[in-house]
Write a protein that holds these residues in place. Structure first.
Motif, PDB file in Angstrom:
ATOM      1  N   VAL A 180       0.827  -1.220   0.000  1.00  0.00           N
ATOM      2  CA  VAL A 180       0.000   0.000   0.000  1.00  0.00           C
ATOM      3  C   VAL A 180       0.858   1.265   0.000  1.00  0.00           C
ATOM      4  N   PRO A 181       1.819   1.396   0.918  1.00  0.00           N
ATOM      5  CA  PRO A 181       2.705   2.555   0.796  1.00  0.00           C
ATOM      6  C   PRO A 181       3.913   2.295  -0.090  1.00  0.00           C
ATOM      7  N   GLU A 185       5.465   4.917  -3.121  1.00  0.00           N
ATOM      8  CA  GLU A 185       6.699   5.619  -2.745  1.00  0.00           C
ATOM      9  C   GLU A 185       7.850   5.200  -3.665  1.00  0.00           C
ATOM     10  N   ASP A 188       7.352   6.917  -7.033  1.00  0.00           N
ATOM     11  CA  ASP A 188       7.822   8.311  -7.008  1.00  0.00           C
ATOM     12  C   ASP A 188       9.343   8.378  -7.078  1.00  0.00           C
ATOM     13  N   ALA A 216      -6.285  -5.073  -9.130  1.00  0.00           N
ATOM     14  CA  ALA A 216      -6.760  -3.721  -9.445  1.00  0.00           C
ATOM     15  C   ALA A 216      -6.170  -2.700  -8.468  1.00  0.00           C
ATOM     16  N   ALA A 217      -6.101  -3.090  -7.197  1.00  0.00           N
ATOM     17  CA  ALA A 217      -5.534  -2.186  -6.187  1.00  0.00           C
ATOM     18  C   ALA A 217      -4.070  -1.883  -6.504  1.00  0.00           C
ATOM     19  N   ALA A 220      -3.889   0.605  -9.197  1.00  0.00           N
ATOM     20  CA  ALA A 220      -4.237   1.941  -8.692  1.00  0.00           C
ATOM     21  C   ALA A 220      -3.064   2.545  -7.926  1.00  0.00           C
ATOM     22  N   LEU A 221      -2.283   1.702  -7.256  1.00  0.00           N
ATOM     23  CA  LEU A 221      -1.132   2.187  -6.488  1.00  0.00           C
ATOM     24  C   LEU A 221       0.020   2.605  -7.396  1.00  0.00           C
ATOM     25  N   LEU A 360     -19.416   7.143  -8.099  1.00  0.00           N
ATOM     26  CA  LEU A 360     -18.715   8.336  -7.573  1.00  0.00           C
ATOM     27  C   LEU A 360     -19.571   9.589  -7.753  1.00  0.00           C
TER      28      LEU A 360
ATOM     29  N   GLY B 207      -4.738   2.267   7.294  1.00  0.00           N
ATOM     30  CA  GLY B 207      -3.420   1.665   7.448  1.00  0.00           C
ATOM     31  C   GLY B 207      -2.567   1.780   6.209  1.00  0.00           C
ATOM     32  N   GLY B 208      -1.615   2.699   6.216  1.00  0.00           N
ATOM     33  CA  GLY B 208      -0.670   2.812   5.111  1.00  0.00           C
ATOM     34  C   GLY B 208      -1.105   3.728   3.988  1.00  0.00           C
ATOM     35  N   ASP B 211      -1.962   8.936   0.254  1.00  0.00           N
ATOM     36  CA  ASP B 211      -2.328   9.815  -0.864  1.00  0.00           C
ATOM     37  C   ASP B 211      -3.434   9.167  -1.682  1.00  0.00           C
ATOM     38  N   ARG B 213      -3.555   7.558  -4.342  1.00  0.00           N
ATOM     39  CA  ARG B 213      -3.362   6.223  -4.880  1.00  0.00           C
ATOM     40  C   ARG B 213      -3.809   5.151  -3.882  1.00  0.00           C
ATOM     41  N   GLY B 214      -3.521   5.399  -2.604  1.00  0.00           N
ATOM     42  CA  GLY B 214      -3.978   4.474  -1.568  1.00  0.00           C
ATOM     43  C   GLY B 214      -5.491   4.462  -1.458  1.00  0.00           C
ATOM     44  N   ALA B 216      -7.651   5.117  -3.898  1.00  0.00           N
ATOM     45  CA  ALA B 216      -8.168   4.393  -5.062  1.00  0.00           C
ATOM     46  C   ALA B 216      -7.975   2.888  -4.885  1.00  0.00           C
ATOM     47  N   ALA B 217      -6.833   2.501  -4.330  1.00  0.00           N
ATOM     48  CA  ALA B 217      -6.575   1.074  -4.109  1.00  0.00           C
ATOM     49  C   ALA B 217      -7.594   0.493  -3.137  1.00  0.00           C
ATOM     50  N   GLY B 327       2.997   4.723   5.694  1.00  0.00           N
ATOM     51  CA  GLY B 327       2.826   5.640   4.571  1.00  0.00           C
ATOM     52  C   GLY B 327       3.493   6.983   4.791  1.00  0.00           C
ATOM     53  N   GLY B 329       6.393   8.099   4.347  1.00  0.00           N
ATOM     54  CA  GLY B 329       7.306   8.570   3.308  1.00  0.00           C
ATOM     55  C   GLY B 329       6.614   9.281   2.162  1.00  0.00           C
ATOM     56  N   LEU B 330       5.308   9.125   2.080  1.00  0.00           N
ATOM     57  CA  LEU B 330       4.558   9.793   1.009  1.00  0.00           C
ATOM     58  C   LEU B 330       4.094  11.188   1.419  1.00  0.00           C
ATOM     59  N   ARG B 332       4.909  14.824   2.238  1.00  0.00           N
ATOM     60  CA  ARG B 332       6.022  15.731   1.949  1.00  0.00           C
ATOM     61  C   ARG B 332       5.722  17.177   2.249  1.00  0.00           C
ATOM     62  N   ARG B 349     -10.702   9.737  -7.517  1.00  0.00           N
ATOM     63  CA  ARG B 349     -11.702   9.700  -8.595  1.00  0.00           C
ATOM     64  C   ARG B 349     -11.032   9.651  -9.957  1.00  0.00           C
ATOM     65  N   ILE B 351      -8.088   8.478 -10.698  1.00  0.00           N
ATOM     66  CA  ILE B 351      -7.509   7.144 -10.921  1.00  0.00           C
ATOM     67  C   ILE B 351      -8.606   6.145 -11.258  1.00  0.00           C
TER      68      ILE B 351
END
Lengths: 360, 360
Positions: A180-181, A185, A188, A216-217, A220-221, A360, B207-208, B211, B213-214, B216-217, B327, B329-330, B332, B349, B351
Motif C-alpha cells: 500500500v505505501p 513511494e 515516485d 486492481a488495487a 491503482a497504487l 462516484l 493503514g498505510g 495519498d 493512490r492508496g 483508489a486502491a 505511509g 514517506g509519502l 512531503r 476519482r 484514478i
C-alpha cells in the motif's frame, strides 16, 4: 512492458518462482495464458537446463502458444528464447554454473532475490546474464523497501522491480510495509531517478494479492502488474502435496492464521538466509511448540517423523511447513493456472473500468 | 453511506481519532471539506462535552458548512447534531460518563476501538448510544481481522466496520495483515452474513494510506472509503508539536523507518492496553536503546528529560514518541486538512475513472 514480453496482456500477471513448487508446468501454463510464469531455480540450479528444456517441450507444437520464434542474437549456435522466467535465491545459487544455460535457452527474464550481503552482489548477475543473452533475458530484482529500490536502480538498472510487501508468503524481509505505501513511494522514487520513461524499470507488486481486487488495487497504487505466489499454489500445475493444498483451502483470516518466522526453515535444515529475511507460513504445531519453548533439535526430529504422515502432516495440527501469504483466506478452490491468470486479468480490468465501482 | 452523512462525497475520506491530536479544529475542517472528521475522546472522555461545543462553534455561522439542521428525535430538550465523529479507546474510557453528552450533542458517529477483553464488551456502548441518540449517532467499530469482523457484525450490527491493516501508525493489533487481503476477505464475509444490502455495514480501510493512490486502491479492494491518520498529522489543524511534524516530513521508507513496539507507551507511563495491541512509530533513541537492553525505568527517565528539549526531542536522534504509519514517506508537506480531503478524493476519482491508468 509488453514489448519485452510480446505474448502478455495488461495487467501483467506473474507466477512467483516458489522453490521446489514452481516448475515448468506451472510456468508454461501462466505464460500460455498471457502472463509470465517463473520456474524456481531456487537454492541451487543444478537442473535448470533440464527444466528449461522441459518448458520448451511443453510449449512446442501447441496452438496458441507464446512465440518462441525470435531468437537470441548472440553468436552461440542455435540460441532459443523461452517465454518464461527463472528465479534465483542469489545468496545460495551459483551464477557461473548457470550462465551457459542462459546462453543456450535465453529465458524471458531472470528474477534475482536475496543477495548474500548487499544489492551490489547482484551486479555480476545482471551484467553477465545480459552479456550471455545479448540483453534478451530481462533483469528483475526483488526489493522490500524504498532505499533498497533506489540502490538497485542506481547500480543494476533492472528492467523490473518486484516490490514485495510483508503480506507475502514464503521468504521475504522479516520487517517492512505492505504494498500500500511501498508501491507509490517506490514509483515516485523511480520517477525522480529515471526521468526518461524508456529507462525507468516497471514495478510489479507482490504480497497479499489473491484475486482480481488485489490486482486492481496494485494498478491503482502505480504498479504495472502483480506477482502471485499463494494463489498459484492452488493450481493443479503446482508441484505441491495435496495436504498442503488442502491446508491452504481450509485457511482463512491470513493475518491471524499465518505468521512470519524462521523456525519453518530451521526444522528443515535450511540455513544461510541473510539475517533480514524470514518466511511466512500457516501456523502449525512446529510454530506453537517453538513458541512454547521446544528445542530446535527436538522440533526438527518431530518434523522428520511427521514427514511419514504425508498429506496428514499439514494443517493447524500438523508439523509440515506450509508457506502461504496473508491472502490465503481468499483462495477457495484449486483452479487451472491459466484460468487463474485470465480471471485475475479480466476481473481487474472490470474493476478498473468502473464496472464494480461504487458510484462516484 | 451518504444518506447517513449527507454532507459527504464519495470516496469517503475520514480523519482518524488520534488521541490528544485530533481535536475539534481538525475534525471540523475535514467534515467541512465533505469528509468525516473525528475528535479523539481517547483514554478518558472528561472534556468531550467541551470539545463538541467547540466543534459546534467552529461550524456555526460559516458558509458552506455541513448541515447541523436535522435534529435528534429524542425527547431531550434542544438536541443538536454535530457532523463530526467521536472516537473512544474503550478499554479505558467510560461509557456512563459520556452518555449525557451523546444525548445533548448527537455526534454523527462514534468509533469504538480496543475493547478490554472481547468485542461483546462493546454491546452496551452500541445499544446505549443508539438509545441516547435515537439511532442518529452511527456505530463504527474498528477491527483488524476477518473473524473479529464477523463477531462484531453478529453481535453489534455496526453501521461501519473500520478495517485497520498493520501498516497503521499508532495503536493497532501487533500482528495481522495489511488492507490488501483484509478488505476483500471481510467484504466477502459481510456479503455472506448480511445478504440484504441495507443491513450490511460499510467498510472503511485504514493503514498505510497517505495519498490518492492508496484511496483508489482501497476502493478497488472493496472499501467505501478510507481513514487516514498520519497524513492529517501534517496539517495545521492537528494539535501536534512542530518537532513531531518535522520528523514526519523528514521520514521516508516507512517500512524501515517505523516499527511496531510497546516501548513508546511504556516510557510515557501508559499502561493497560490489551495484550494484542501495540503501536507503530518512527524509530528513535527510545527504541534503539530499548533494543540495546536499556532498562524501562532508565528509558522512562531519559524520556522525561527529553521532554525539556521540546521540538528538538523528535526525530531519529530524539526520544519523544512519534507515532506514524508506514505511509509516512509519502507525506512531503503540511497542508490544510480540507485541502488534503479534496486532493485525496479528487485524485482517487481520477484514478478510478482511468485517467492515470496504464492503458489496458
Amino acid at each position: 512492458m509488453r514489448s519485452d514480453y510480446p505474448w502478455t496482456a495488461s495487467p501483467f500477471i506473474v507466477s512467483a518462482p516458489m522453490a521446489k513448487i514452481a516448475m515448468p508446468k506451472l510456468a508454461v501454463a501462466v505464460s500460455k495464458a498471457g502472463g509470465i510464469g517463473f520456474i524456481a531455480a531456487g537454492y541451487h540450479s543444478d537442473h535448470l537446463e533440464d527444466l528449461l528444456e522441459e518448458a520448451e517441450n511443453l510449449l512446442e507444437g501447441d496452438e496458441g502458444t507464446p512465440p518462441t520464434v525470435e531468437r537470441c542474437t548472440t553468436e552461440t549456435p542455435n540460441p532459443k528464447f523461452v517465454p518464461v522466467g527463472v528465479g534465483f535465491i542469489t545468496w545460495s545459487a551459483s551464477l557461473e554454473k548457470t550462465l551457459p544455460t542462459f546462453t543456450r535457452y535465453c529465458p524471458a527474464a531472470v528474477w534475482l532475490f536475496a543477495p548474500p550481503k548487499d544489492f551490489r552482489d547482484l551486479i555480476p548477475w545482471a551484467n553477465k546474464i545480459r552479456e550471455a543473452t545479448a540483453g534478451r533475458t530481462k533483469i528483475w530484482v526483488q526489493v522490500g523497501g524504498v532505499a533498497d529500490a533506489a540502490k538497485v536502480v542506481e547500480t543494476i538498472h533492472p528492467d523490473v522491480i518486484v516490490v514485495q510487501g510483508l503480506d507475502a508468503g514464503g521468504h521475504s524481509l522479516a520487517r517492512g510495509a505492505s504494498i500500500v505505501p511501498l508501491v507509490p513511494e517506490i514509483r515516485d522514487k523511480l520517477l525522480e531517478l529515471c526521468p526518461t520513461p524508456e529507462r525507468r524499470p516497471d514495478i510489479l507488486a507482490a504480497g497479499g494479492i489473491s484475486d482480481c481486487r488485489g490486482v486492481a488495487a496494485a494498478m491503482a497504487l502505480g504498479a504495472q502488474g502483480c506477482v502471485l505466489g499463494t494463489r498459484f499454489l492452488a493450481s493443479p500445475e503446482a508441484m505441491i502435496a495435496r495436504g498442503y493444498q488442502r491446508a491452504l483451502l481450509d485457511a482463512c483470516d491470513g493475518g491471524v492464521s499465518t505468521v512470519r518466522t524462521s523456525i519453518y526453515d530451521k526444522v528443515r535444515d535450511i540455513h544461510g538466509w541473510p539475517e533480514a529475511y524470514d518466511g511466512r507460513g500457516l501456523k502449525n504445531k512446529t510454530f506453537s511448540d517453538h513458541v512454547g519453548g521446544l528445542s530446535e533439535v527436538r522440533n526438527r526430529e518431530l518434523y522428520r517423523e511427521e514427514l511419514n504422515r504425508g498429506d496428514e502432516g499439514y494443517g493447524p495440527d500438523g508439523r509440515l511447513t506450509t508457506y502461504a501469504g496473508t491472502g490465503v483466506g481468499l483462495i477457495r478452490d484449486v483452479a487451472p493456472a491459466g484460468d487463474i491468470v485470465k480471471s485475475l486479468r479480466d476481473g481487474a480490468r472490470r474493476i478498473l473500468r468502473g464496472e464494480y465501482r461504487t458510484k462516484l
